[in-house]
Design a protein around this motif. Structure first.
Motif, PDB file in Angstrom:
ATOM      1  N   ALA A   1      -0.589   3.559  16.852  1.00  0.00           N
ATOM      2  CA  ALA A   1      -1.222   4.547  15.900  1.00  0.00           C
ATOM      3  C   ALA A   1      -2.572   4.786  16.120  1.00  0.00           C
ATOM      4  O   ALA A   1      -3.458   4.206  16.513  1.00  0.00           O
ATOM      5  CB  ALA A   1      -0.997   3.971  14.415  1.00  0.00           C
ATOM      6  N   ASN A   2      -2.920   6.005  15.652  1.00  0.00           N
ATOM      7  CA  ASN A   2      -4.521   6.539  15.723  1.00  0.00           C
ATOM      8  C   ASN A   2      -5.126   6.717  14.379  1.00  0.00           C
ATOM      9  O   ASN A   2      -5.968   7.238  14.158  1.00  0.00           O
ATOM     10  CB  ASN A   2      -4.836   7.576  16.549  1.00  0.00           C
ATOM     11  CG  ASN A   2      -4.281   8.893  16.339  1.00  0.00           C
ATOM     12  OD1 ASN A   2      -3.533   8.962  15.319  1.00  0.00           O
ATOM     13  ND2 ASN A   2      -4.530  10.101  17.161  1.00  0.00           N
ATOM     14  N   ALA A   3      -4.185   6.457  13.393  1.00  0.00           N
ATOM     15  CA  ALA A   3      -4.568   6.576  11.988  1.00  0.00           C
ATOM     16  C   ALA A   3      -3.366   6.159  11.138  1.00  0.00           C
ATOM     17  O   ALA A   3      -2.231   6.467  11.435  1.00  0.00           O
ATOM     18  CB  ALA A   3      -4.997   7.994  11.488  1.00  0.00           C
ATOM     19  N   ALA A   4      -3.542   5.244   9.956  1.00  0.00           N
ATOM     20  CA  ALA A   4      -2.530   4.958   9.315  1.00  0.00           C
ATOM     21  C   ALA A   4      -3.025   4.326   8.023  1.00  0.00           C
ATOM     22  O   ALA A   4      -3.956   4.049   7.894  1.00  0.00           O
ATOM     23  CB  ALA A   4      -1.677   3.540  10.003  1.00  0.00           C
ATOM     24  N   CYS A   5      -1.957   4.621   6.825  1.00  0.00           N
ATOM     25  CA  CYS A   5      -2.362   4.295   5.820  1.00  0.00           C
ATOM     26  C   CYS A   5      -1.124   3.885   4.983  1.00  0.00           C
ATOM     27  O   CYS A   5      -0.028   4.366   5.367  1.00  0.00           O
ATOM     28  CB  CYS A   5      -3.225   5.293   4.859  1.00  0.00           C
ATOM     29  SG  CYS A   5      -2.310   6.763   4.066  1.00  0.00           S
ATOM     30  N   ASP A   6      -1.177   3.153   3.835  1.00  0.00           N
ATOM     31  CA  ASP A   6      -0.035   2.979   2.855  1.00  0.00           C
ATOM     32  C   ASP A   6      -0.494   3.703   1.647  1.00  0.00           C
ATOM     33  O   ASP A   6      -1.672   3.760   1.138  1.00  0.00           O
ATOM     34  CB  ASP A   6      -0.089   1.529   2.559  1.00  0.00           C
ATOM     35  CG  ASP A   6       0.309   0.443   3.725  1.00  0.00           C
ATOM     36  OD1 ASP A   6       0.757   1.158   4.753  1.00  0.00           O
ATOM     37  OD2 ASP A   6      -0.282  -0.675   3.666  1.00  0.00           O
ATOM     38  N   ILE A   7       0.746   3.996   1.118  1.00  0.00           N
ATOM     39  CA  ILE A   7       0.598   4.441  -0.683  1.00  0.00           C
ATOM     40  C   ILE A   7       0.787   3.207  -1.274  1.00  0.00           C
ATOM     41  O   ILE A   7       2.193   2.671  -1.189  1.00  0.00           O
ATOM     42  CB  ILE A   7       1.333   5.343  -0.814  1.00  0.00           C
ATOM     43  CG1 ILE A   7       1.152   6.775  -0.138  1.00  0.00           C
ATOM     44  CG2 ILE A   7       1.554   5.689  -2.386  1.00  0.00           C
ATOM     45  CD1 ILE A   7       1.880   7.997  -0.618  1.00  0.00           C
ATOM     46  N   GLU A   8       0.164   2.561  -1.825  1.00  0.00           N
ATOM     47  CA  GLU A   8       0.246   1.393  -2.754  1.00  0.00           C
ATOM     48  C   GLU A   8       0.757   1.639  -4.177  1.00  0.00           C
ATOM     49  O   GLU A   8       0.172   2.525  -4.528  1.00  0.00           O
ATOM     50  CB  GLU A   8      -0.830   0.407  -2.842  1.00  0.00           C
ATOM     51  CG  GLU A   8      -1.125  -0.085  -1.280  1.00  0.00           C
ATOM     52  CD  GLU A   8      -2.145  -1.389  -1.257  1.00  0.00           C
ATOM     53  OE1 GLU A   8      -2.129  -2.070  -0.274  1.00  0.00           O
ATOM     54  OE2 GLU A   8      -2.730  -1.557  -2.207  1.00  0.00           O
ATOM     55  N   PHE A   9       1.474   0.943  -4.525  1.00  0.00           N
ATOM     56  CA  PHE A   9       2.096   0.878  -5.874  1.00  0.00           C
ATOM     57  C   PHE A   9       1.812  -0.233  -6.806  1.00  0.00           C
ATOM     58  O   PHE A   9       1.830  -1.272  -6.355  1.00  0.00           O
ATOM     59  CB  PHE A   9       3.491   1.276  -6.042  1.00  0.00           C
ATOM     60  CG  PHE A   9       4.151   1.595  -7.453  1.00  0.00           C
ATOM     61  CD1 PHE A   9       3.812   2.871  -8.186  1.00  0.00           C
ATOM     62  CD2 PHE A   9       4.572   0.602  -8.138  1.00  0.00           C
ATOM     63  CE1 PHE A   9       4.382   3.110  -9.200  1.00  0.00           C
ATOM     64  CE2 PHE A   9       5.105   0.886  -9.498  1.00  0.00           C
ATOM     65  CZ  PHE A   9       4.770   1.952 -10.129  1.00  0.00           C
ATOM     66  N   GLU A  10       1.308  -0.247  -8.062  1.00  0.00           N
ATOM     67  CA  GLU A  10       1.177  -1.245  -8.914  1.00  0.00           C
ATOM     68  C   GLU A  10       2.481  -2.051  -9.347  1.00  0.00           C
ATOM     69  O   GLU A  10       2.928  -1.431 -10.391  1.00  0.00           O
ATOM     70  CB  GLU A  10       0.309  -0.971 -10.002  1.00  0.00           C
ATOM     71  CG  GLU A  10      -0.467  -2.322 -10.738  1.00  0.00           C
ATOM     72  CD  GLU A  10      -1.332  -2.139 -11.778  1.00  0.00           C
ATOM     73  OE1 GLU A  10      -1.299  -0.793 -12.417  1.00  0.00           O
ATOM     74  OE2 GLU A  10      -1.946  -2.931 -12.172  1.00  0.00           O
ATOM     75  N   PHE A  11       2.975  -2.765  -8.642  1.00  0.00           N
ATOM     76  CA  PHE A  11       4.240  -3.210  -9.079  1.00  0.00           C
ATOM     77  C   PHE A  11       3.929  -4.512 -10.012  1.00  0.00           C
ATOM     78  O   PHE A  11       2.716  -4.882 -10.323  1.00  0.00           O
ATOM     79  CB  PHE A  11       5.025  -4.432  -7.730  1.00  0.00           C
ATOM     80  CG  PHE A  11       5.494  -3.178  -6.911  1.00  0.00           C
ATOM     81  CD1 PHE A  11       6.875  -2.702  -7.020  1.00  0.00           C
ATOM     82  CD2 PHE A  11       4.886  -2.792  -5.919  1.00  0.00           C
ATOM     83  CE1 PHE A  11       7.514  -1.846  -6.165  1.00  0.00           C
ATOM     84  CE2 PHE A  11       5.423  -1.876  -4.920  1.00  0.00           C
ATOM     85  CZ  PHE A  11       6.605  -1.381  -4.963  1.00  0.00           C
ATOM     86  N   PRO A  12       4.855  -5.099 -10.560  1.00  0.00           N
ATOM     87  CA  PRO A  12       4.439  -6.117 -11.754  1.00  0.00           C
ATOM     88  C   PRO A  12       3.759  -7.256 -11.125  1.00  0.00           C
ATOM     89  O   PRO A  12       3.276  -8.153 -11.973  1.00  0.00           O
ATOM     90  CB  PRO A  12       5.996  -6.515 -12.328  1.00  0.00           C
ATOM     91  CG  PRO A  12       6.824  -5.501 -11.950  1.00  0.00           C
ATOM     92  CD  PRO A  12       6.271  -5.036 -10.595  1.00  0.00           C
TER      93      PRO A  12
END
Ligand code: ATP
Length: 510
Positions: A315-326
């Motif tokens: 990869a030359n760029a990467a991100c996660d979409i994070e979610f607020e799980f319990p």
């Protein structure tokens, strides 16, 4: 037990009690980190998958879908790097015999320090009027000290991973005085790499050459079909190939219900672009995917981006979409700019050209790829845990209600005769027949009407339609809305349109 732990347990028991999710082969005490979807679970899961498929494939002229096989030629996984590098660093506590992912132990330690920063910010916000959180973070001595600690750990950890220095990873754990949650001790083994791919034998000859893998991601099925699709679909760059399907990973630490499973489902899309334009497309997909999640109506503050500090080899760029799980903020979806790594690797290993002839440039090149990859089971958990609410009613009783977006609800309408006689059941079934071609509906005549409403609330049914004696004389029914519990008298003739408007996916796209 904390309130959040209590709530998470409530989500798990609700999922089981109402036929959403069962532990796999439960009569044999289950199989660790493997789950089955029940009669309502499968409908919710299908709806989530459809929402993804419609937005990716149906709504994009330049994205098409495929369904590749789970088994692939074993060289695929050599080329992709999975045979050599798809592993997690594991560490055992010698006293409790509990196994951990070394990287997760360090990340959890960092999250604790981040928690301290948040507390400082919250305290200050209560103290000062016109509080500027960003300014506070940049100037407060204690916050700066915490932030420096985090930066130092991150830098050391990143260097250790880049150099594959597992002794250093262990040393970080020792220096941070991280203890095992069970034994409370720091008696750790060395850190080892553990490959997460499941393998089996193809055919009856059990030699090395016949070893094949259960795919650990769906993406490679797309890469190896790149030219097939491009040529037969006459696709012009930029274009995408989408796919949903099962993936398998022998996860070291498989906990947190369906968040981390050994068999799970991914929804992935590979977007092929002209080299040099990939970072623009990366930003485009980052935004587009977050908007897709938010359209479901879950609180926007439950989402955040997490940019990767250590980029994967491709990869030359990467991100996660994070979610607020319990249990806190965790990865829901990954967006990766994968360069031309995969196609080039497959060219090299297969000896076949995987290039695109660009008529505008009058030249051929290996396209770059931006990938969006979301776990369907994690989507399910995010949706279920946010939708489940316990409400206290005016009469002091409580109800569990699944406030799902109506487009996702497993059952769209429940049709109920007020009593089981006087021709009301026949009338109710007649109404059911007019709706069930378009929607999954349920007929229910058992128990009091109140109990029937509660059952439907618990599985998230947006509409309960009650047939009473008046229905027989004027062809009207009462329609009860799940969230407000308001009831309305409407003509039977208006039901199809009322239900259709509410449950259509269309609403999610405008
Ligand atoms: P994690 O860091 O949580 O292990 P990952 O970075 O390995 O996830 P990817 O390889 O990017 O995950 O996979 C894409 C998506 O697939 C993830 O965002 C997640 O939603 C889903 N996914 C990955 N592993 C699992 C799993 N074991 N169980 C359920 N879903 C998973």
């Amino acid at each position: 037990m904390t309130q959040t732990e209590d709530f998470f347990k409530h989500v798990i028991s609700h999922a089981k009690e109402y036929g959403f999710i069962f532990p796999s082969s439960e009569i044999y005490d289950g199989l660790s980190a493997v789950y089955d979807y029940g009669q309502y679970g499968v409908l919710l899961k299908n709806n989530l998958r459809n929402y993804w498929w419609q937005s990716m494939v149906q709504m994009h002229e330049n994205i098409v879908g495929i369904d590749a096989a789970i088994f692939m030629h074993p060289t695929t996984w050599k080329a992709s790097g999975h045979v050599d590098a798809f592993s997690d660093p594991l560490i055992d506590n010698k006293d409790s015999k509990k196994r951990y992912r070394a990287d997760v132990l360090i990340e959890e330690h960092i999250a604790k320090i981040e928690g301290k920063i948040e507390k400082e910010v919250e305290k200050a916000a209560k103290r000062f009027e016109n509080f500027d959180a960003a300014m506070f973070r940049n100037t407060n001595a204690r916050v700066l000290e915490y932030q420096q600690k985090i930066d130092a750990i991150n830098a050391r950890f990143k260097a250790a991973l880049e150099n594959n220095n597992l002794a250093e990873v262990k040393q970080i754990i020792l220096d941070l005085e991280i203890v095992c949650a069970i034994s409370g001790s720091r008696n750790w083994t060395d850190v080892r790499q553990f490959n997460l791919m499941f393998h089996t034998q193809l055919g009856s000859v059990a030699d090395e050459a016949s070893t094949i893998y259960l795919r650990p991601e769906t993406a490679q099925g797309i890469f190896v079909n790149f030219l097939n699709v491009q040529k037969t679909g006459r696709m012009k760059i930029p274009f995408g190939i989408a796919q949903t399907g099962k993936a398998f990973r022998n996860e070291i630490v498989a906990r947190q219900f369906i968040f981390r499973m050994r068999e799970f489902e991914q929804m992935e899309m590979q977007f092929f672009v002209k080299p040099g334009t990939e970072l623009t497309w990366y930003e485009y997909w980052k935004e587009t995917r977050l908007a897709w999640h938010k359209a479901l109506g879950m609180p926007p503050q439950k989402y955040r981006y997490h940019d990767h500090i250590k980029l994967a080899h491709y990869a030359n760029a990467a991100c996660d979409i994070e979610f607020e799980f319990p249990f806190g903020f965790k990865e829901l979806e990954g967006i990766h700019s994968r360069t031309d790594f995969d196609l080039k690797a497959h060219e090299q290993y297969s000896g076949k050209k995987l290039q695109y002839f660009d008529p505008e440039l009058n030249e051929s090149y290996v396209p770059y790829v931006v990938e969006t990859s979301v776990g369907l089971d994690r989507m399910f958990l995010a949706t279920l845990s946010t939708a489940l609410q316990t409400e206290t009613l005016d009469d002091g009783t409580t109800r569990d209600v699944l406030k799902l977006h109506p487009a996702l609800a497993p059952v769209k309408a429940a049709i109920m005769p007020l009593v089981k006689k006087d021709g009301l059941p026949d009338k109710a079934r007649e109404i059911m027949r007019t709706l069930q071609f378009d929607h999954y509906c349920q007929y229910d005549e058992k128990d009091s009407i109140g109990k029937r409403y509660r059952r439907q609330d618990a599985i998230g049914t947006p509409f309960c339609i009650t047939v009473d004696h008046q229905t027989l004389t004027d062809n009207t029914v009462t329609i009860r809305h799940r969230d407000s519990m308001q009831q309305q008298r409407i003509a039977i003739a208006k039901l199809p349109q009322t239900v259709m408007e509410a449950v259509s996916f269309k609403k999610l796209f405008v």
